[in-house]
Design a protein around this motif. Sequence first.
Motif, PDB file in Angstrom:
ATOM      1  N   GLY A  37       0.798  -1.228   0.000  1.00  0.00           N
ATOM      2  CA  GLY A  37       0.000   0.000   0.000  1.00  0.00           C
ATOM      3  C   GLY A  37       0.826   1.272   0.000  1.00  0.00           C
ATOM      4  O   GLY A  37       0.301   2.357  -0.267  1.00  0.00           O
ATOM      5  N   ASP A  38       2.121   1.188   0.297  1.00  0.00           N
ATOM      6  CA  ASP A  38       2.976   2.390   0.254  1.00  0.00           C
ATOM      7  C   ASP A  38       3.066   2.904  -1.185  1.00  0.00           C
ATOM      8  O   ASP A  38       2.989   2.121  -2.137  1.00  0.00           O
ATOM      9  CB  ASP A  38       4.402   2.075   0.745  1.00  0.00           C
ATOM     10  CG  ASP A  38       4.460   1.948   2.262  1.00  0.00           C
ATOM     11  OD1 ASP A  38       3.458   2.288   2.926  1.00  0.00           O
ATOM     12  OD2 ASP A  38       5.504   1.503   2.775  1.00  0.00           O
TER      13      ASP A  38
ATOM     14  N   GLU B 295       7.017  -7.324  -5.123  1.00  0.00           N
ATOM     15  CA  GLU B 295       7.322  -8.127  -3.935  1.00  0.00           C
ATOM     16  C   GLU B 295       6.559  -7.646  -2.704  1.00  0.00           C
ATOM     17  O   GLU B 295       6.156  -8.441  -1.861  1.00  0.00           O
ATOM     18  CB  GLU B 295       8.820  -8.003  -3.671  1.00  0.00           C
ATOM     19  CG  GLU B 295       9.425  -9.186  -2.981  1.00  0.00           C
ATOM     20  CD  GLU B 295      10.934  -9.007  -2.889  1.00  0.00           C
ATOM     21  OE1 GLU B 295      11.388  -8.681  -1.787  1.00  0.00           O
ATOM     22  OE2 GLU B 295      11.618  -9.157  -3.915  1.00  0.00           O
ATOM     23  N   THR B 296       6.371  -6.329  -2.592  1.00  0.00           N
ATOM     24  CA  THR B 296       5.822  -5.766  -1.351  1.00  0.00           C
ATOM     25  C   THR B 296       4.361  -5.356  -1.453  1.00  0.00           C
ATOM     26  O   THR B 296       3.711  -5.151  -0.434  1.00  0.00           O
ATOM     27  CB  THR B 296       6.616  -4.494  -0.947  1.00  0.00           C
ATOM     28  OG1 THR B 296       6.512  -3.540  -2.009  1.00  0.00           O
ATOM     29  CG2 THR B 296       8.075  -4.803  -0.668  1.00  0.00           C
ATOM     30  N   GLY B 297       3.865  -5.174  -2.657  1.00  0.00           N
ATOM     31  CA  GLY B 297       2.495  -4.656  -2.808  1.00  0.00           C
ATOM     32  C   GLY B 297       2.448  -3.138  -2.754  1.00  0.00           C
ATOM     33  O   GLY B 297       1.381  -2.558  -2.529  1.00  0.00           O
TER      34      GLY B 297
ATOM     35  N   ARG C 253       6.388   7.149   0.311  1.00  0.00           N
ATOM     36  CA  ARG C 253       7.547   6.808   1.159  1.00  0.00           C
ATOM     37  C   ARG C 253       8.832   7.221   0.453  1.00  0.00           C
ATOM     38  O   ARG C 253       9.816   7.557   1.081  1.00  0.00           O
ATOM     39  CB  ARG C 253       7.594   5.288   1.406  1.00  0.00           C
ATOM     40  CG  ARG C 253       6.453   4.742   2.197  1.00  0.00           C
ATOM     41  CD  ARG C 253       6.611   5.011   3.681  1.00  0.00           C
ATOM     42  NE  ARG C 253       7.725   4.252   4.247  1.00  0.00           N
ATOM     43  CZ  ARG C 253       8.367   4.599   5.352  1.00  0.00           C
ATOM     44  NH1 ARG C 253       8.039   5.701   5.997  1.00  0.00           N
ATOM     45  NH2 ARG C 253       9.346   3.855   5.810  1.00  0.00           N
ATOM     46  N   LEU C 254       8.804   7.115  -0.884  1.00  0.00           N
ATOM     47  CA  LEU C 254      10.009   7.376  -1.677  1.00  0.00           C
ATOM     48  C   LEU C 254       9.645   8.168  -2.928  1.00  0.00           C
ATOM     49  O   LEU C 254       8.626   7.887  -3.569  1.00  0.00           O
ATOM     50  CB  LEU C 254      10.652   6.048  -2.113  1.00  0.00           C
ATOM     51  CG  LEU C 254      11.875   6.171  -3.022  1.00  0.00           C
ATOM     52  CD1 LEU C 254      13.112   6.623  -2.237  1.00  0.00           C
ATOM     53  CD2 LEU C 254      12.180   4.846  -3.717  1.00  0.00           C
TER      54      LEU C 254
END
Length: 432
Positions: A137-138, A160-162, A190-191
Amino acid sequence: MTRDTGCVKTGATRVTFGMRLGTIMLDVTAIRRDFPILSQLHHDGVPLVYLDNAATSQKPEAVIRAIENYYRDYNANIHRGIHKLAEEATAAYEGARERVRAFINAASSREIVFTRNTTEAINLVAYTWGRVNIRAGDVIVLTEMEHHSNLVPWHMLAAETGAHLEFIPVTDDGYLDLGAFDRLLELHPRLVAFTHMSNVLGTINPAAEMVARAHAAGAVVLVDGAQSVPHLPVDVRALDCDFLAFSGHKMCGPTGIGVLYGKRALLEAMPPFLGGGDMIKRVYLREFRPNDLPWKFEAGTPAIAEGIGLGAAVDYLTGLGMAEVHAHEQAIVSYALDRLHEIKGAHVYGPPARDRGGVAAFSIDGIHPHDLAQLLDRDGIAIRAGHHCAMPLHDRLGLVATARASFYVYNTEEEVDRLILSLYRAMDLFGV
Ligand code: 7TS
């Protein structure tokens, strides 16, 4: 300070006047003598015109000699030997790190991690910082003008993280849409990762402004400096970016060596990347303690000769002056854009010279860029044709490929004239 540019001829020497009117910028005739490859004659005895500098630059004698001297005079592995050669090699390699630190004005050489290239530097951040800090979700904000090496590592991390990827759009005239960027920042990414300078459009993005806006929204910022660090003065403390990635081979240095700059606190908190020798402080049978920065991220025997070569390249560019390098390239690209615009059926992509570095991507109606590159090669002119590892940008422009001339410290207006003449010959051949 004025943006007027112009040229005067003084005898055999063409001296370029650039951003600071009246100041001699670069002595290109002398610079050309530093690069052995430029005296090479191409097909039919014509001198080589090398206009593929965005792919890789040529290397001056000083860099070639630094590499040769290491192998001839003090070849040894580093950080481990007690003997004289090992000490000399370690001092030269770590000396190169200090030169790179000064070149980008980092606060500490512990913030300078040697990698193989820009691609590996970005992957290092994606694999270490990314896998600790990015969750389902990030949001990660990128741009439509990225090189694949600042896209694919984030695709892989998102899969990999969603995490979700969002993109700052590119306007029709080749700029980032900063209004859209502000709207994306409302998602609290986040980035934020973006290129300082486009390898296709040549656009120099307002990096410091973008970093400030991203920080205000709470994001960590990675800047891809592959095209900016070789061509403009780059000061990481003025930019305030969290990470900066670049490659030695595009800045007069050898292949196989690149740099990841990271703010110390971030690098300290990141887990190591590759495991093995040199990156550890202590190893037990079932665990290890990582080494201090920057060696924590430099597993195995590094590219020692290449690191030393990069140090020599930094010395060379520092000797020229990066403001002068940039001014010279702006003068050349400005001339090239004017000449390209004169050609009927030519399309040039990207902003005016004042907002770009020494890159000009173009197409000519009725001739495929690959055919153009091949015909130009017959005249001894090296350009690149294709998608330049920026397929999404070409999709945005509605193109499959472009031809690209990219300039560096040794290029001259006479070489631009040869490019233009050769383009007219190609057009004659194709009857367009
Ligand atoms: N980022 C940008 C903006 C680039 O232009 C390039 C290379 C890279 C990253 C990757 O650098 P590497 O050293 O890791 O390969 N650009 C190009 C080019 O435009 N033509 O060939 C390579």
